[in-house]
Every structure is written in structure tokens, then in C-alpha cells.
Design a protein around this motif. Sequence first.
Motif, PDB file in Angstrom:
ATOM      1  N   TRP A  43       8.314  -7.562  -7.618  1.00 53.28           N
ATOM      2  CA  TRP A  43       7.944  -7.172  -6.254  1.00 53.28           C
ATOM      3  C   TRP A  43       6.441  -6.906  -6.173  1.00 53.28           C
ATOM      4  O   TRP A  43       5.759  -7.426  -5.281  1.00 53.28           O
ATOM      5  N   LYS A  47       3.388  -9.015  -4.205  1.00 56.70           N
ATOM      6  CA  LYS A  47       2.437  -8.361  -3.289  1.00 56.70           C
ATOM      7  C   LYS A  47       1.006  -8.671  -3.711  1.00 56.70           C
ATOM      8  O   LYS A  47       0.152  -8.994  -2.877  1.00 56.70           O
ATOM      9  N   TYR A  52      -0.919  -8.752  -0.267  1.00 50.94           N
ATOM     10  CA  TYR A  52      -0.213  -7.899   0.682  1.00 50.94           C
ATOM     11  C   TYR A  52      -0.312  -6.445   0.222  1.00 50.94           C
ATOM     12  O   TYR A  52      -0.002  -6.140  -0.926  1.00 50.94           O
ATOM     13  N   VAL A  54       0.397  -2.425  -0.313  1.00 48.92           N
ATOM     14  CA  VAL A  54       1.470  -1.433  -0.418  1.00 48.92           C
ATOM     15  C   VAL A  54       0.766  -0.091  -0.257  1.00 48.92           C
ATOM     16  O   VAL A  54       0.051   0.354  -1.147  1.00 48.92           O
ATOM     17  N   SER A  69       4.730  -1.690   3.488  1.00 49.40           N
ATOM     18  CA  SER A  69       4.141  -2.936   3.024  1.00 49.40           C
ATOM     19  C   SER A  69       4.490  -4.049   3.999  1.00 49.40           C
ATOM     20  O   SER A  69       5.245  -3.836   4.942  1.00 49.40           O
ATOM     21  N   GLY A  71       4.861  -8.659   3.995  1.00 51.55           N
ATOM     22  CA  GLY A  71       4.855  -9.896   3.236  1.00 51.55           C
ATOM     23  C   GLY A  71       5.073 -11.038   4.190  1.00 51.55           C
ATOM     24  O   GLY A  71       5.066 -10.866   5.413  1.00 51.55           O
ATOM     25  N   HIS A  85       7.046  -6.553   8.039  1.00 51.99           N
ATOM     26  CA  HIS A  85       6.716  -5.280   7.400  1.00 51.99           C
ATOM     27  C   HIS A  85       7.966  -4.436   7.144  1.00 51.99           C
ATOM     28  O   HIS A  85       9.032  -4.679   7.714  1.00 51.99           O
TER      29      HIS A  85
END
Length: 173
Positions: A43, A47, A52, A54, A69, A71, A85
Motif C-alpha cells: 500500500w 502511494k 499520492y 498519506v 489519502s 489514489g 480519496h
Amino acid sequence: MIAVDCTYERHAGAILAIFNHAILTSTALYDYQARTDASMQAWFDAKRKGNYPVVGFEDEDGVLMGFASYGPFRPFPAFKYTVEHSVYVDQRFRGRGLGEALLRAIVERAREQEYHVLVGAIDASNAVSCALHEKLGFSRAGVIEQAGFKFGRWLDLVLYRRQLETPGQPVDG
């Protein structure tokens, strides 16, 4: 409450615990089985590779209270300005405005990265999340009735969207 950029090394265990509580006790996630430590590595790798964020909030003792977060929305090039999100708050810290702070933070990150649309897919029974999204300018984009089945019942999925003024100069390709 201290804003942080979450990392695998520091936050994977806390995020895993938050995810697994949601999986096992709610319809916030349409998973059946608890996630594993290995899934957290994958995961966080996804990200990082997708750039992306977090984002999270810690208390004064460094305990992660919640995270958010986003993606990819769909795996087709023309969706490059749209992200999906998610926002999760540890059960011990709910009711303190963390969900709102996290959603605001993730919207700002999307704006900084020049995304155009944020999509939230929320179980229809989650009135608190639906109300939060509406409060922060998201509009209800539709319902997919009986999209999931968990805990012996059909689940309706509500889609919320918020359009941003970014990017300034969108391009094809």
C-alpha cells in the motif's frame, strides 16, 4: 493535534490497526479479511510510486489519530486529473473534528498537485461521512444500489465528488 506525512516506518502499524478495525466492525471498507503487514508495504509502495500523499494527525504523544489519502480513480489515462480519496479516524479519537481536518488537508494536497476532481465512495449507511463531505463542498454524484454484500446484507455505495479549479492548463496524453 500535529499534522504529519505518514511513512511506512513510523505509521504502518497504526494505519493497519485502523484499517482492520474498520474492516472487521463496519461497512467503511468492503473487505472481508483483515489486512496483513505485507499488504501495508504494498500500500505504501503504491502511494510512493504514484506520488499520492498519506496525511495524518498525531496527538502530543506521537499516536496516530487518523489519516487520509488518495489514489487513482480509474486506470485509464483520461482520468489522470481525478483521484479517489479515503479518510479514517481511529475509533478512540472520533468526535474531535479529525475527519474534517483530514478531509480539508487531502483536498488541499489535491489542489497543490493540480488534480481536478476528488471522488469519495461511501457506504450509504455512513451518515456522518456523507454529512462531512456535503459540509466541505462535495456533492452527491450518485448511488450504486446493492454494490456490495457484507454482514449478511446488501450495501449501497454513495459517490461524492468535489471539483477543484485546478489544473490551470490541462492537457491530453
